[in-house]
Design a protein around this motif. Structure first.
Motif, PDB file in Angstrom:
ATOM      1  N   ASP A  10      13.922   8.063   5.597  1.00 33.61           N
ATOM      2  CA  ASP A  10      13.396   9.427   5.666  1.00 33.61           C
ATOM      3  C   ASP A  10      13.464  10.187   4.343  1.00 33.61           C
ATOM      4  N   MET A  11      13.906   9.532   3.253  1.00 32.94           N
ATOM      5  CA  MET A  11      13.906  10.186   1.950  1.00 32.94           C
ATOM      6  C   MET A  11      12.454  10.391   1.516  1.00 32.94           C
ATOM      7  N   VAL A  12      12.163  11.543   0.935  1.00 35.91           N
ATOM      8  CA  VAL A  12      10.824  11.868   0.448  1.00 35.91           C
ATOM      9  C   VAL A  12      10.909  12.024  -1.065  1.00 35.91           C
ATOM     10  N   ILE A  13      10.026  11.302  -1.786  1.00 31.58           N
ATOM     11  CA  ILE A  13      10.102  11.252  -3.246  1.00 31.58           C
ATOM     12  C   ILE A  13       8.719  10.950  -3.830  1.00 31.58           C
ATOM     13  N   ASP A  14       8.458  11.463  -5.022  1.00 30.28           N
ATOM     14  CA  ASP A  14       7.200  11.157  -5.713  1.00 30.28           C
ATOM     15  C   ASP A  14       7.154   9.673  -6.074  1.00 30.28           C
ATOM     16  N   VAL A  15       5.976   9.095  -6.029  1.00 32.13           N
ATOM     17  CA  VAL A  15       5.826   7.655  -6.230  1.00 32.13           C
ATOM     18  C   VAL A  15       6.190   7.200  -7.646  1.00 32.13           C
ATOM     19  N   LYS A  16       5.921   7.997  -8.674  1.00 34.03           N
ATOM     20  CA  LYS A  16       6.208   7.553 -10.044  1.00 34.03           C
ATOM     21  C   LYS A  16       7.702   7.338 -10.287  1.00 34.03           C
ATOM     22  N   PRO A  17       8.571   8.303 -10.014  1.00 33.70           N
ATOM     23  CA  PRO A  17       9.996   8.022 -10.199  1.00 33.70           C
ATOM     24  C   PRO A  17      10.496   6.967  -9.211  1.00 33.70           C
ATOM     25  N   GLU A  31       2.764  -6.738  -3.305  1.00 38.96           N
ATOM     26  CA  GLU A  31       1.312  -6.656  -3.261  1.00 38.96           C
ATOM     27  C   GLU A  31       0.839  -6.039  -1.952  1.00 38.96           C
ATOM     28  N   HIS A  32       1.761  -5.541  -1.183  1.00 44.61           N
ATOM     29  CA  HIS A  32       1.454  -4.985   0.131  1.00 44.61           C
ATOM     30  C   HIS A  32       1.188  -3.479   0.058  1.00 44.61           C
ATOM     31  N   TRP A  33       0.950  -2.956  -1.152  1.00 45.52           N
ATOM     32  CA  TRP A  33       0.665  -1.537  -1.262  1.00 45.52           C
ATOM     33  C   TRP A  33      -0.831  -1.303  -1.073  1.00 45.52           C
ATOM     34  N   ASP A  34      -1.141  -0.102  -0.712  1.00 42.09           N
ATOM     35  CA  ASP A  34      -2.526   0.333  -0.677  1.00 42.09           C
ATOM     36  C   ASP A  34      -2.527   1.818  -1.016  1.00 42.09           C
ATOM     37  N   TYR A  35      -3.526   2.534  -0.632  1.00 38.79           N
ATOM     38  CA  TYR A  35      -3.607   3.944  -0.976  1.00 38.79           C
ATOM     39  C   TYR A  35      -2.540   4.790  -0.287  1.00 38.79           C
ATOM     40  N   GLU A  36      -2.017   4.276   0.808  1.00 42.46           N
ATOM     41  CA  GLU A  36      -1.106   5.077   1.629  1.00 42.46           C
ATOM     42  C   GLU A  36       0.282   4.478   1.815  1.00 42.46           C
ATOM     43  N   ARG A  37       0.502   3.223   1.400  1.00 43.20           N
ATOM     44  CA  ARG A  37       1.794   2.571   1.693  1.00 43.20           C
ATOM     45  C   ARG A  37       2.330   1.830   0.472  1.00 43.20           C
ATOM     46  N   VAL A  38       3.669   1.701   0.442  1.00 35.61           N
ATOM     47  CA  VAL A  38       4.334   0.890  -0.575  1.00 35.61           C
ATOM     48  C   VAL A  38       5.353  -0.021   0.113  1.00 35.61           C
ATOM     49  N   THR A  39       5.611  -1.155  -0.521  1.00 34.81           N
ATOM     50  CA  THR A  39       6.628  -2.090  -0.041  1.00 34.81           C
ATOM     51  C   THR A  39       7.385  -2.614  -1.253  1.00 34.81           C
ATOM     52  N   TYR A  40       8.706  -2.486  -1.211  1.00 34.11           N
ATOM     53  CA  TYR A  40       9.565  -2.987  -2.280  1.00 34.11           C
ATOM     54  C   TYR A  40      10.446  -4.096  -1.710  1.00 34.11           C
ATOM     55  N   TYR A  60       5.462   5.329   3.199  1.00 37.43           N
ATOM     56  CA  TYR A  60       4.069   5.726   3.349  1.00 37.43           C
ATOM     57  C   TYR A  60       3.868   7.102   2.719  1.00 37.43           C
ATOM     58  N   ALA A  61       2.640   7.354   2.281  1.00 38.15           N
ATOM     59  CA  ALA A  61       2.305   8.606   1.603  1.00 38.15           C
ATOM     60  C   ALA A  61       2.156   9.742   2.601  1.00 38.15           C
ATOM     61  N   LEU A  62       2.882  10.809   2.344  1.00 35.83           N
ATOM     62  CA  LEU A  62       2.700  12.033   3.112  1.00 35.83           C
ATOM     63  C   LEU A  62       1.513  12.819   2.551  1.00 35.83           C
ATOM     64  N   GLU A  63       1.283  12.640   1.244  1.00 39.91           N
ATOM     65  CA  GLU A  63       0.143  13.268   0.574  1.00 39.91           C
ATOM     66  C   GLU A  63      -0.151  12.478  -0.696  1.00 39.91           C
ATOM     67  N   ASN A  70      -0.082   9.813  -7.610  1.00 39.95           N
ATOM     68  CA  ASN A  70       0.246  11.188  -7.239  1.00 39.95           C
ATOM     69  C   ASN A  70       0.743  11.301  -5.799  1.00 39.95           C
ATOM     70  N   ALA A  71       1.140  10.192  -5.218  1.00 39.07           N
ATOM     71  CA  ALA A  71       1.589  10.195  -3.826  1.00 39.07           C
ATOM     72  C   ALA A  71       3.018  10.710  -3.699  1.00 39.07           C
ATOM     73  N   VAL A  72       3.269  11.344  -2.577  1.00 37.29           N
ATOM     74  CA  VAL A  72       4.619  11.707  -2.168  1.00 37.29           C
ATOM     75  C   VAL A  72       4.954  10.746  -1.025  1.00 37.29           C
ATOM     76  N   ILE A  73       5.985   9.942  -1.229  1.00 35.51           N
ATOM     77  CA  ILE A  73       6.308   8.850  -0.305  1.00 35.51           C
ATOM     78  C   ILE A  73       7.491   9.201   0.582  1.00 35.51           C
ATOM     79  N   LYS A  74       7.371   8.858   1.854  1.00 32.42           N
ATOM     80  CA  LYS A  74       8.495   8.945   2.791  1.00 32.42           C
ATOM     81  C   LYS A  74       8.958   7.514   3.043  1.00 32.42           C
TER      82      LYS A  74
END
Length: 121
Positions: A10-17, A31-40, A60-63, A70-74
């Motif tokens: 539930d942590m919310v953070i900008d994608v760049k940092p 390689e499982h990222w897309d416009y709305e999701r990231v996987t580490y 996943y991107a909240l915005e 420029n995504a904000v990820i939860k």
């Protein structure tokens, strides 16, 4: 298996940092990222033949858009998985994980979370 109560869920953070700090802690942006999701993924070797363990943290991107940076990820609850060659990774609760591996995985996630804290929204 879910690695619960690590404080990263539930942590919310900008994608760049997020990308920078996860890389610093040896988590690879899959390689499982897309416009709305990231996987580490964090790879943990094993003495067991043809077995490798992985910590997976998804979000996943909240915005915004991930690809534009420029995504904000939860972030979601981290998972611990076991890779069976050549079949793939299993994250199910029915998997058996050594206690010392679970402790190590929790410490790895908590260490990353501690640094991410400074950038959370």
């Amino acid at each position: 298996m879910k690695l619960e109560n690590t404080g990263i869920e539930d942590m919310v953070i900008d994608v760049k940092p997020l990308n920078h700090l996860m890389g610093k802690h040896a988590f690879i942006l899959g390689e499982h990222w897309d416009y709305e999701r990231v996987t580490y993924d964090y790879k943990i070797g094993s003495k067991e033949k043809n077995i490798t363990y992985y910590i997976r943290i998804q979000g996943y991107a909240l915005e915004g858009d991930v690809d534009r940076g420029n995504a904000v990820i939860k972030l979601l609850t981290p998972l611990l998985g076991k890779h069976y060659y050549p079949h793939g990774v299993e994250y199910g609760e029915e998997e058996n994980f050594p206690e010392n591996l679970v402790e190590r995985a929790n410490k790895i996630v908590i260490k990353a979370r501690e640094e991410l804290e400074a950038y959370k929204k």
